[in-house]
Motif scaffolding. Structure first.
Motif, PDB file in Angstrom:
ATOM      1  N   TYR A 202       0.865  -1.191   0.000  1.00 23.39           N
ATOM      2  CA  TYR A 202       0.000   0.000   0.000  1.00 23.39           C
ATOM      3  C   TYR A 202       0.896   1.233   0.000  1.00 23.39           C
ATOM      4  N   CYS A 203       0.491   2.247  -0.756  1.00 21.05           N
ATOM      5  CA  CYS A 203       1.214   3.514  -0.750  1.00 21.05           C
ATOM      6  C   CYS A 203       0.219   4.654  -0.660  1.00 21.05           C
ATOM      7  N   HIS A 204       0.499   5.618   0.199  1.00 17.35           N
ATOM      8  CA  HIS A 204      -0.458   6.716   0.331  1.00 17.35           C
ATOM      9  C   HIS A 204       0.061   8.002  -0.314  1.00 17.35           C
ATOM     10  N   GLU A 205       1.165   7.904  -1.057  1.00 13.52           N
ATOM     11  CA  GLU A 205       1.647   9.019  -1.847  1.00 13.52           C
ATOM     12  C   GLU A 205       1.669   8.608  -3.314  1.00 13.52           C
ATOM     13  N   ALA A 206       1.758   9.582  -4.211  1.00 16.34           N
ATOM     14  CA  ALA A 206       1.808   9.307  -5.641  1.00 16.34           C
ATOM     15  C   ALA A 206       3.132   9.786  -6.219  1.00 16.34           C
ATOM     16  N   GLY A 207       3.505   9.225  -7.375  1.00 14.35           N
ATOM     17  CA  GLY A 207       4.748   9.610  -8.034  1.00 14.35           C
ATOM     18  C   GLY A 207       5.774   8.501  -7.990  1.00 14.35           C
ATOM     19  N   LYS A 208       7.038   8.851  -8.147  1.00 18.09           N
ATOM     20  CA  LYS A 208       8.140   7.895  -8.046  1.00 18.09           C
ATOM     21  C   LYS A 208       8.576   7.815  -6.584  1.00 18.09           C
ATOM     22  N   ARG A 209       8.611   6.612  -6.034  1.00 17.52           N
ATOM     23  CA  ARG A 209       9.013   6.425  -4.645  1.00 17.52           C
ATOM     24  C   ARG A 209       9.907   5.189  -4.532  1.00 17.52           C
ATOM     25  N   GLU A 210      11.106   5.373  -3.961  1.00 16.17           N
ATOM     26  CA  GLU A 210      11.965   4.219  -3.714  1.00 16.17           C
ATOM     27  C   GLU A 210      11.714   3.705  -2.307  1.00 16.17           C
ATOM     28  N   ALA A 211      11.570   2.406  -2.204  1.00 15.92           N
ATOM     29  CA  ALA A 211      11.352   1.767  -0.901  1.00 15.92           C
ATOM     30  C   ALA A 211      12.187   0.503  -0.826  1.00 15.92           C
TER      31      ALA A 211
END
Length: 830
Positions: A202-211
């Protein structure tokens, strides 16, 4: 869950909460995935369960891929199964013979959907053949809030919401990760050399995200050199801003309580990712007409209501990602108390501290609290600033209603003296204040009185209304029995004779306590009698007087500075028991309803309510509403039970007394209504608490496993109470309809008469005065009040500041003498 398709448009359109399985032709240039030598039959079974699980999650594999997997499974072709599934693998988890875990990136595209869970395939190569539970974690996962009080979450049975709280205010907690281990998948690994599991991200932000994703099968199984974790760059598609058109039962725009769930009953937006205006400790959110909520595309269930006077309705909502969308929310009432002139309120709400988050001592804004109040259908919400949040929240105080208020929904900031000043002698609620700065305190919490009477007097002097919150005074039978022996055992026999016992207040008659008939009361016999008494209403068991809430109420009532006692949030028997005893002494104490949100009850504001009779008005006057509480022109309720009319010989509570020249009869009439659907919980008397009847009605703590069940129909027992004793009763169906009742009640002496339905409903009383004599209904009630004052002074007088102690002692002694005098008068009126 989002289905992986070749068309990006279809990928978005058919999603529920994230990217799902794409065809192999779309797989990114990826690291190779090892094909493992494994038996085909168990791997085929694993593949079939994957297909079924993804179908259940709303993310079915493409039909051609399912057909190929089905054929390969039937042929027990392990190599072919892996060739078909490996292009869809996000991560490859390897367990070596020493059970060390390492992770590699797989070929699947890392595409997420903001605001929803995305399923990804994880391939497990298990050289160790262990059958432990695989675990997933991420440093980017966890709560975005911090600071919620652990004790508050314990009472709510939601301590999991405090795990991994964001104490360092990290800004990169945009992820939530879990493994789908419900049926048809399994909790543990099978031990097969190769199998596939499902990760939900689940992600609650949008765009490119490195995890970073990390895997292990227990402490000590992570590989060295960070090989047990893998960094992944995710592309996160935006969630869908869904506009809400919210209409009240009459078609006017309003606010509502909303819960969005997927077919696994997961709640959206995800609670762990909520900050104001949405509260993490509530499954619901509140929105006003025209506002939006971010949701994943696909089918969700929407539950909507606006407090207990409204029906709880559900609808399926199909969220489209391809075009703007408005969801219609049409609310329906089963009852409108305003039709009978009553306006609801919760006089005890907090905007900071306890379960609030991020900076709990700072808290949230009036606009955030207004949504809670309006969304629960309350007409009035009193937000009380208290000790830990005083420095910040005091900025919202005004002598009038807050500017966010509307004609029929008022928000007013006032004070609870708790966490500072007189809290050790009891908490107090101060309503309708014109000034919140006690003389000499310079706008701080320092320098306030250390006992409650001066604070209540100061409030009354400025036209305020006063009362004690969370008012249950609890009995501890073993301790009470030991205390009675210690205080009354003059001959040191470790038991009480009849003569010795007569110097105190027994919970039952001496003969009924003396089970063995030997003329002596033992600690065990007293304990048993106190246990029995604590489950009765009213009762003469003296509470310990060492907690919070209404401890000094017998003193302040005798001093004439206390208007009300609070009910509907703590245990009902000790709440009403204290009130009954004071009424029996002839003091005009009223009852008001509260929640103490979110310290006592976090689920919603208005779980405890007071309904004030104001007649037909188009705009509320907060001062008049408070005066209605002060005079008792009201009833208290949980909102699912109502006394829409209650009259004794034509007189309503809080207006005029009934006067009889001599003993006679009075006619009692009422209109009552009970919801056709009520939550199945201890708070509503529909679930038996393990602690016994004395805990019924309590909203403070979870007395049984939390559930979301409702009870439909049934009957409610309506009782007429005279001087604390039930004198008439009738069963009324819980069908959402208004029922008219009538009773003829004999009155021998001056009495108070009220209507109740235990534990959901109580009216304020109507006094019936016979031959102009004051109400002195019970000698024992007066003695009970005196005993509580004596014990409180013994327990807590040293906590009162030395300079204030002489005045406090004089007030305590005046109160004791007043109750003893009324006890003597009660014997003359019998």
């Amino acid at each position: 869950m989002m289905k992986r398709l070749f068309s990006a448009a279809l990928l978005t359109l058919l999603s529920l909460s994230g990217a799902g399985f794409l065809g192999a032709s779309l797989a990114a240039a990826a690291e190779s995935v090892e094909v493992v030598d494994v038996e085909g039959q168990p791997l085929g079974a694993n593949a079939r369960r994957l297909v079924a699980a993804l179908e259940y999650l709303g993310a079915p594999l493409p039909e051609d891929l399912v057909e190929k997997l089905t054929a390969a499974s039937a042929d027990r072709d392990a190599k072919r199964i892996q060739e078909l599934l490996d292009p869809e693998v996000l991560c490859v988890v390897s367990l070596n013979p020493e059970v060390r875990t390492k992770v590699a990136r797989g070929p699947a595209q890392a595409v997420l959907q903001q605001g929803g869970f995305t399923p990804f395939l994880i391939k497990v190569i298990n050289q160790s053949t262990v059958t432990r539970q695989l675990q997933i974690s991420s440093p980017q996962a966890g709560a975005v809030y911090s600071g919620a009080a652990l004790n508050s979450l314990k009472r709510q049975a939601q301590t999991e919401l405090n795990r991994n709280e964001n104490k360092k205010s990290a800004s990169d907690r945009f992820l939530e990760v879990e493994l789908f281990q419900a049926s048809p998948m399994t909790v543990r690994l099978s031990g097969l050399e190769c199998e596939y599991v499902l990760a939900l991200i689940y992600c609650h932000e949008a765009g490119k995200r490195e995890a970073t994703l990390a895997f292990d099968v227990g402490a000590g199984t992570q590989d060295i050199g960070f090989r047990g974790e893998v960094p992944i760059l995710f592309t996160v598609n935006k969630a869908v801003p869904v506009k809400l058109s919210i209409r009240d039962f009459d078609g006017t725009p309003t606010a509502a309580r909303l819960v969005f769930r997927d077919q696994q009953k997961r709640v959206y937006p995800l609670q762990a990712k909520r900050l104001a205006p949405d509260f993490f400790f509530q499954p619901q959110i509140y929105r006003q007409d025209g506002e939006t909520v971010l949701l994943p595309a696909g089918e969700l269930e929407m539950e909507f209501s606006r407090g207990p006077e409204y029906q709880r309705l559900t609808e399926k909502v199909m969220v489209s990602a391809s075009e703007p969308q408005t969801v219609d929310v049409k609310l329906q009432r089963w009852l409108n108390a305003r039709d009978f002139g009553f306006y609801s309120g919760d006089h005890h709400i907090h905007a900071a501290g306890c379960a609030h988050y991020d900076n709990p001592t700072k808290g949230v804004t009036p606009l955030d609290m207004f949504k809670q109040v309006k969304g629960e259908g309350l007409n009035v919400g009193c937000v009380l600033t208290w000790g830990p949040c005083f420095d910040v929240q005091r900025q919202f105080f005004s002598s009038t209603a807050d500017r966010v208020s509307e004609p029929l929904t008022i928000l007013k900031y006032d004070l609870e003296i708790s966490g500072f000043g007189s809290a050790a002698l009891g908490h107090v609620c101060l309503l309708n204040l014109q000034n919140q700065t006690y003389p000499g305190t310079l706008g701080t919490t320092k320098g306030w009185p250390s006992w409650t009477v001066p604070v209540l007097k100061w409030c009354k002097e400025q036209g305020g209304v006063t009362g004690y919150p969370h008012s249950a005074l609890r009995v501890n039978p073993p301790q009470a029995a030991v205390r009675m022996i210690k205080d009354l055992d003059q001959d040191q026999s470790e038991s009480l004779s009849s003569q010795e016992a007569s110097q105190g207040l027994l919970p039952k008659p001496f003969a009924s306590i003396d089970e063995d008939g030997n003329g002596q009361l033992t600690t065990q016999e007293l304990t048993q009698a106190l246990e029995q008494a604590a489950d009765e209403l009213p009762n003469l068991a003296v509470p310990e007087m060492n907690g919070g809430g209404a401890m000094e109420i017998c003193v302040s009532t005798a001093e004439g500075v206390c208007d009300f006692i609070s009910a509907m949030d703590t245990e009902r028997i000790p709440e009403w028991n204290t009130w009954y005893h004071i009424l029996n002494c002839g003091y005009p104490l009223k009852v008001s309803g509260e929640t103490d949100f979110p310290c006592m009850s976090s689920r919603r504001v208005g779980q405890g309510r007071v309904y004030v009779q104001l007649g037909d008005v188009d705009e509320l006057d907060f001062q008049e509403w408070c005066r209605g509480i002060q005079h008792g022109r009201s009833y208290v309720s949980d909102g699912y039970a109502h006394a829409l009319e209650f009259n004794v010989s034509g007189r309503s509570p809080g207006f005029e007394e009934v006067h009889l020249k001599e003993a006679g009869q009075v006619e009692v009439t009422a209109k009552v209504a009970f919801a056709a659907e009520t939550p199945r919980a201890v708070a509503y008397g529909l679930l038996d608490p393990p602690e016994g009847k004395r805990a019924v009605g309590d909203t403070r703590i979870l007395h049984a496993p939390r559930n979301s069940d409702y009870v439909t129909g049934g009957e409610r027992l309506v009782e007429i109470v005279q001087n604390g004793t039930v004198v008439a009763q009738k069963a009324v169906p819980a069908d959402g309809k208004v029922h008219e009742l009538s009773f003829t009640i004999p009155v021998k002496q001056s009495s108070w008469i009220a209507l109740r339905q235990f534990p959901q409903l109580h009216t304020n009383p109507v006094n019936v005065i016979v031959d102009q004599r004051p109400i002195r209904a019970s000698r024992e009630s007066a003695l009970w009040c005196a005993e509580t004052i004596k014990l409180l002074w013994k327990n807590r007088h040293q906590i009162i500041a030395e300079r204030e102690r002489p005045a406090a002692e004089q007030a305590y002694q005046r109160a004791i003498q007043s109750y003893l005098q009324r006890a003597q008068e009660a014997t003359q009126f019998d």
